[in-house]
Design a protein around this motif. Structure first.
Motif, PDB file in Angstrom:
ATOM      1  N   GLY A  35       0.866  -1.167  -0.014  1.00 19.06           N
ATOM      2  CA  GLY A  35      -0.041  -0.137  -0.167  1.00 19.06           C
ATOM      3  C   GLY A  35       0.713   1.312   0.231  1.00 19.06           C
ATOM      4  N   VAL A  36       1.857   1.028   0.865  1.00 14.74           N
ATOM      5  CA  VAL A  36       2.957   2.326   0.761  1.00 14.74           C
ATOM      6  C   VAL A  36       3.456   2.643  -0.423  1.00 14.74           C
ATOM      7  N   ALA A 219      -6.026   4.269  -5.698  1.00 15.71           N
ATOM      8  CA  ALA A 219      -6.866   3.101  -5.286  1.00 15.71           C
ATOM      9  C   ALA A 219      -6.367   1.722  -5.023  1.00 15.71           C
ATOM     10  N   TYR A 220      -5.211   1.618  -5.773  1.00 12.74           N
ATOM     11  CA  TYR A 220      -4.672   0.292  -5.491  1.00 12.74           C
ATOM     12  C   TYR A 220      -4.056   0.424  -3.985  1.00 12.74           C
ATOM     13  N   ALA A 221      -3.395   1.693  -3.555  1.00 14.14           N
ATOM     14  CA  ALA A 221      -2.883   1.682  -2.243  1.00 14.14           C
ATOM     15  C   ALA A 221      -3.972   1.536  -0.941  1.00 14.14           C
ATOM     16  N   ALA A 222      -5.211   2.129  -1.526  1.00 15.27           N
ATOM     17  CA  ALA A 222      -6.239   1.930  -0.223  1.00 15.27           C
ATOM     18  C   ALA A 222      -6.832   0.437  -0.349  1.00 15.27           C
ATOM     19  N   GLN A 223      -6.802  -0.315  -1.591  1.00 16.10           N
ATOM     20  CA  GLN A 223      -7.069  -1.748  -1.554  1.00 16.10           C
ATOM     21  C   GLN A 223      -6.108  -2.407  -0.818  1.00 16.10           C
ATOM     22  N   TRP A 224      -4.921  -2.256  -0.898  1.00 15.90           N
ATOM     23  CA  TRP A 224      -3.998  -2.928   0.046  1.00 15.90           C
ATOM     24  C   TRP A 224      -4.286  -2.779   1.377  1.00 15.90           C
TER      25      TRP A 224
END
Length: 271
Positions: A35-36, A219-224
């Protein structure tokens, strides 16, 4: 006396809970790290500042003979290193007074390079101390590298007094088009390697990196991070279910019961 272990009490699967904890911790660390990483990629997308981009012909950055966007220097192009190839117009040999360099007042030496297409590019050849003459304009073809800058507005002029011939207060196509009979680029270039007798004029704006948000990576970061939170929830429920299956929660509750009445007497039959 210390309590004796109940032989009927089911063994608590400590090893299974430990494994669940290790797996959940690994998942949380991996998902958080991913996510980071996605956040760093998506928070800002940085392009190279114009000052560090490859040298480009001046005609690719600003077109003096064009119209619309091609003739206007954009914010992302300010500070771009450009190649200027052509000949100096001998009719435009100007000084721009009131310009300081390292705390010393002097003047810019300004000329116009005529490009092969017949248009002109204002070129700040360098700086000279106040009262010192600028070297003569080079003759013949020149091929130099400089930094492109936006045209100056009238409020940059330190004074509105009338200047003698051969001087001007600002570097602007609006002023230069009155001195020549060909189109002049709506920008100017500062020579990075001026001739002898001149000092280089540092560009007012060397160019900044352009930034923009990349919502897909965000959005991918929030998903992780949601996955990491989900792993914590799954671990908590798995541990709770294991404890319930072994009856550990019931045993602890029962063990806590007498503690509340420790040292007390049964007064239900008292009168």
């Amino acid at each position: 006396m210390p309590d004796r272990e109940d032989p009927d009490r089911p063994a608590v699967p400590r090893g299974r809970i430990a494994v669940l904890t290790v797996v959940a911790l690994a998942v949380v660390l991996v998902c958080s790290g991913l996510g980071v990483w996605q956040w760093q990629r998506g928070n800002v997308v940085i392009t190279e500042p114009p000052a560090r981009q490859p040298v480009a012909p001046i005609s690719e950055i600003v077109d003096a003979g064009g119209s619309g966007a091609a003739s206007i220097l954009s914010a992302d192009e300010v500070g771009h290193r450009v190649e200027v190839a052509g000949t100096f117009d001998p009719a435009v040999d100007l000084l721009v007074p009131g310009r300081s360099l390292d705390g010393v007042v002097g003047a810019w030496a300004l000329g116009v390079v005529v490009l092969p297409d017949g248009s002109g590019v204002p070129l700040v050849r360098g700086w000279v101390p106040e009262g010192s003459p600028a070297p003569a304009l080079p003759t013949g073809r020149v091929d130099l590298v400089g930094v492109v800058q936006p045209p100056e507005a009238s409020d940059v002029a330190p004074s509105t007094a009338v200047l003698p011939a051969g001087q001007t207060w600002i570097v602007s196509a609006a002023d230069l088009v009155n001195r020549v009979d060909y189109p002049v680029a709506n920008a100017y270039v500062t020579d990075t390697a001026p001739a002898a007798g001149l000092q280089a004029v540092p560009p007012a704006d060397p160019g900044q990196a352009s930034r923009r948000l990349d919502w897909r990576n965000l959005a991918y970061a929030a998903q992780w991070w949601v996955f990491a939170l989900f792993a914590v929830v799954v671990w908590f429920r798995a541990v709770r279910d294991e404890r319930r299956e072994t009856g550990e929660d019931d045993l602890e509750t029962a063990a806590d019961g007498p503690a509340h009445g420790a040292g007390g007497r049964d007064m239900s039959g008292a009168r």
